[in-house]
Structures are given as C-alpha cells and as structure tokens.
Design a protein around this motif. Structure first.
Motif, short mmCIF file in Angstrom:
data_model
loop_
_atom_site.label_atom_id
_atom_site.label_comp_id
_atom_site.label_asym_id
_atom_site.label_seq_id
_atom_site.Cartn_x
_atom_site.Cartn_y
_atom_site.Cartn_z
N SER A 89 56.24 42.58 17.26
CA SER A 89 57.13 41.43 17.44
C SER A 89 58.40 41.58 16.62
CB SER A 89 56.41 40.14 17.05
OG SER A 89 57.28 39.03 17.07
N LEU A 90 58.26 42.12 15.42
CA LEU A 90 59.39 42.20 14.50
C LEU A 90 60.51 43.07 15.05
CD1 LEU A 90 60.00 41.03 11.67
CD2 LEU A 90 59.25 43.22 10.72
N ASP A 91 60.16 44.16 15.74
CA ASP A 91 61.20 45.08 16.19
C ASP A 91 61.38 45.10 17.71
OD1 ASP A 91 58.97 46.38 17.04
OD2 ASP A 91 59.30 48.23 15.92
N ASP A 92 60.87 44.07 18.39
CA ASP A 92 61.01 44.03 19.85
C ASP A 92 62.44 43.68 20.24
OD1 ASP A 92 59.65 43.80 22.65
OD2 ASP A 92 60.89 42.01 22.42
N PHE A 93 62.91 44.33 21.31
CA PHE A 93 64.26 44.04 21.81
C PHE A 93 64.24 43.50 23.23
CE2 PHE A 93 67.96 45.35 24.32
CZ PHE A 93 68.96 44.68 23.62
N TYR A 94 63.64 44.23 24.17
CA TYR A 94 63.75 43.88 25.59
C TYR A 94 63.21 42.48 25.89
CZ TYR A 94 65.04 48.68 26.71
OH TYR A 94 65.68 49.88 26.78
N VAL A 95 61.98 42.21 25.47
CA VAL A 95 61.39 40.90 25.76
C VAL A 95 62.19 39.80 25.08
CG1 VAL A 95 59.35 39.46 25.38
CG2 VAL A 95 59.08 41.81 26.17
N THR A 96 62.64 40.04 23.87
CA THR A 96 63.43 39.04 23.15
C THR A 96 64.74 38.76 23.87
OG1 THR A 96 62.49 39.85 21.07
CG2 THR A 96 64.42 38.43 20.92
N ILE A 126 52.55 48.94 31.65
CA ILE A 126 53.82 48.83 32.38
C ILE A 126 55.01 48.96 31.42
CG2 ILE A 126 52.81 47.37 34.16
CD1 ILE A 126 54.13 44.98 32.85
N PRO A 127 56.15 49.43 31.91
CA PRO A 127 57.36 49.49 31.07
C PRO A 127 57.74 48.10 30.56
CG PRO A 127 57.68 50.75 33.08
CD PRO A 127 56.39 50.00 33.25
N GLU A 128 58.19 48.04 29.33
CA GLU A 128 58.51 46.75 28.72
C GLU A 128 59.63 46.03 29.46
OE1 GLU A 128 59.51 44.87 24.31
OE2 GLU A 128 59.61 47.03 24.64
N ILE A 129 60.57 46.79 30.04
CA ILE A 129 61.67 46.18 30.75
C ILE A 129 61.16 45.41 31.97
CG2 ILE A 129 62.09 48.26 32.11
CD1 ILE A 129 64.74 45.78 30.85
N VAL A 130 60.10 45.88 32.60
CA VAL A 130 59.53 45.19 33.76
C VAL A 130 58.97 43.84 33.34
CG1 VAL A 130 57.76 45.30 35.55
CG2 VAL A 130 59.03 47.36 34.92
N MET A 131 58.23 43.84 32.24
CA MET A 131 57.68 42.58 31.74
C MET A 131 58.79 41.63 31.30
SD MET A 131 54.78 42.05 28.83
CE MET A 131 54.04 40.44 28.58
N ALA A 132 59.84 42.18 30.69
CA ALA A 132 60.94 41.34 30.22
C ALA A 132 61.64 40.66 31.38
CB ALA A 132 61.92 42.20 29.43
N VAL A 133 61.91 41.40 32.45
CA VAL A 133 62.56 40.81 33.63
C VAL A 133 61.65 39.77 34.27
CG1 VAL A 133 63.47 41.30 35.92
CG2 VAL A 133 63.99 42.84 34.02
N GLY A 134 60.34 40.04 34.32
CA GLY A 134 59.41 39.07 34.87
C GLY A 134 59.39 37.78 34.07
N LEU A 135 59.45 37.89 32.75
CA LEU A 135 59.51 36.69 31.92
C LEU A 135 60.81 35.92 32.15
CD1 LEU A 135 58.03 38.11 28.59
CD2 LEU A 135 57.01 36.30 30.01
N LEU A 136 61.91 36.65 32.29
CA LEU A 136 63.19 36.01 32.56
C LEU A 136 63.14 35.20 33.84
CD1 LEU A 136 66.24 35.55 32.17
CD2 LEU A 136 66.61 37.76 33.30
#
Length: 279
Positions: A214-221, A115-125
């Motif tokens: 993890s070091l260069d992640d943006f969306y989830v962070t 899945i796109p990372e932005i989808v997972m990031a919004v779900g975590l939010l």
C-alpha cells in the motif's frame, strides 16, 4: 562421459557467474544510483554536486511532502487493518469451510495477484465513476478520494494476506484444534484460543506485506482518485515532480526513504514468519 560432463560444467561456471552478475547489476545498479544522487548537493535531481544531506533536510520542512507522507501512512494503516481482517477470514473460509464453488472462488481471490495492476486500477476507476458515484449522488452524498483509495488498496491487499495466512494454516496441526473440541471448547473458543494464536506470525507477516504494498502503490492510487483530484500520496507526489521544469533533489531522497521503509518492512515480515515456523 563423466569427465566430459565435468569439463563442460567447469567451462560453464564462469559464464553462469557472469550472467548472474550482469543480472544483478541490471536490477540494482539504478537503485544504487538513486541512493547515491539522494546525497547530492545540487539543486537538480539528475546532477551530482557533491555530498550533502540537504535533500533529506528539506524532506522534513516541505509541507507538500509532509502532507503526501501523512496521506500514504493513513491509507496504508487503514487498508492494512481491513485487508488483514478480511484476508484472514477468507483464508479460514477457504481452508476450513466446504464452499460449493470453492474452485471458482479461489480463482477470483488470486486474480488481483495474477492480473496486471493497471487492469485492476482501470476497473476500480470505472466502478467508482460509473457505479458508486451515481449511487451516492442519489443519496445526496459525495465521493471523496480518501475512501476510494482505501477501498482500492484493500481490494488488492486481501489476496496477499490470504496467501500468507493460508500457507500457515495448511501447516497447522489439526490435532490441537480437535483436542480443544474434545475438552469441551466451542468452535469459537477454539478459533480465539488455539487457531488465531498459532496464526499470529502469519497474520503479522501478511499485514506487513499489505502495508508495504500500500505504501508504494501508484496505479491503483492514481486511478482511484480518478487522476484529477488534489489528493496525493507519496508515490503520486513523486510522479507529479516529473512535470516540473527542474526536478528537485527531494525526489531522490523521498524515493530512497520509501525504498528503505519497504525493505525494512519486508525484512521484518520474513523474520516474523521464520520465527513463527520455528515456534
């Protein structure tokens, strides 16, 4: 017919070489420009002012960058440790155990990769804001950004560790484990003294891959901090620099350092994995 095909292959060869060259230029020319401008003496990131190492010197003295870098390293180390343990255990469970709904479990495990990372990031939010935060507030606790970022990074890193370890697990010679069992070893002893040592190269490779991601992640962070806290990792710090009227050259230098660190970690992971296969 054979001559015609040979002539067609020779005619297509320069076109294919040109296509390959243009593809690589499209992918890597921006990175080359970034590295070049990280050595600029100008006060602005987008202006060339001659060769200088001043931007790299400022990286060592800027307290904001130091704080962002330390946050990135802390998050990467903790999330990598957790994801490596959980991902290895998950690989063992999927490959060795007979799960009742294994097909469905595997789909869920591969979802963070697909899945796109932005989808997972919004779900975590939504999970942190609507579920976890109210739950903790009833207990008189508050939700700080560092744990949420670590949890978010673990959530997407587990799958990558699992894929690397499971690929190695499938290639293992099961007769070694069976021989240990025949000699009187318990399943736990076989796991500690046979299986895990053979999986060590894959576990290290998976850990290095998780650390790099993890070091260069943006969306989830960004979304794990709900986008509004003062907590910043190095990618978030670089993103915040774009809001300034004059982008400082440290942005190019910091991005180049991150690029170099990521490339070294990936190369190390591939080297460890290759040596493990030879062994």
């Amino acid at each position: 017919m054979g001559r015609l095909r040979s002539w067609a292959d020779r005619a297509l060869e320069p076109i294919l070489w040109l296509d390959t060259l243009l593809t690589y230029l499209f992918l890597y020319l921006p990175i080359g420009v970034l590295i070049l401008y990280s050595f600029s003496a100008s006060r602005y990131a987008l202006v060339w002012g001659g060769f200088s190492l001043e931007a790299y010197a400022k990286l060592l003295t800027d307290p904001e960058i130091a704080l962002a870098l330390s946050n990135s390293v802390i998050v990467a180390l903790v999330s990598t440790a957790l994801a490596t343990v959980l991902g290895t255990a998950l690989a063992l469970a999927l490959e060795r155990a007979r799960l009742r709904f294994q097909g469905g479990v595997e789909v869920l495990v591969y979802l963070p990769i697909v899945i796109p990372e932005i989808v997972m990031a919004v779900g975590l939010l939504l999970f942190f804001a609507q579920v976890l935060r109210p739950l903790l507030s009833t207990l008189g606790l508050t939700l700080s950004p560092l744990p949420t970022v670590i949890v978010g990074h673990v959530a997407f890193s587990i799958s990558y560790v699992m894929v690397v370890v499971r690929a190695r697990l499938r290639d293992l010679d099961r007769s070694l484990e069976e021989a240990a069992l025949d000699l009187g070893a318990t399943p736990l002893q076989v796991l500690r003294k046979v299986t895990l040592p053979l999986l060590t190269p894959a576990i290290i490779s998976g850990a290095l891959l998780a650390f790099t991601l993890s070091l260069d992640d943006f969306y989830v962070t960004y979304f794990s901090t709900t986008g509004g806290s003062g907590f910043k990792t190095l990618p978030l710090y670089l993103y915040a620099l774009q809001g300034r009227a004059a982008i400082p050259p440290q942005m190019n230098a910091a991005a180049t350092v991150m690029l170099g660190a990521s490339l070294m970690l990936i190369a190390l992971a591939l080297l460890v994995q290759r040596r493990g296969r030879r062994g």
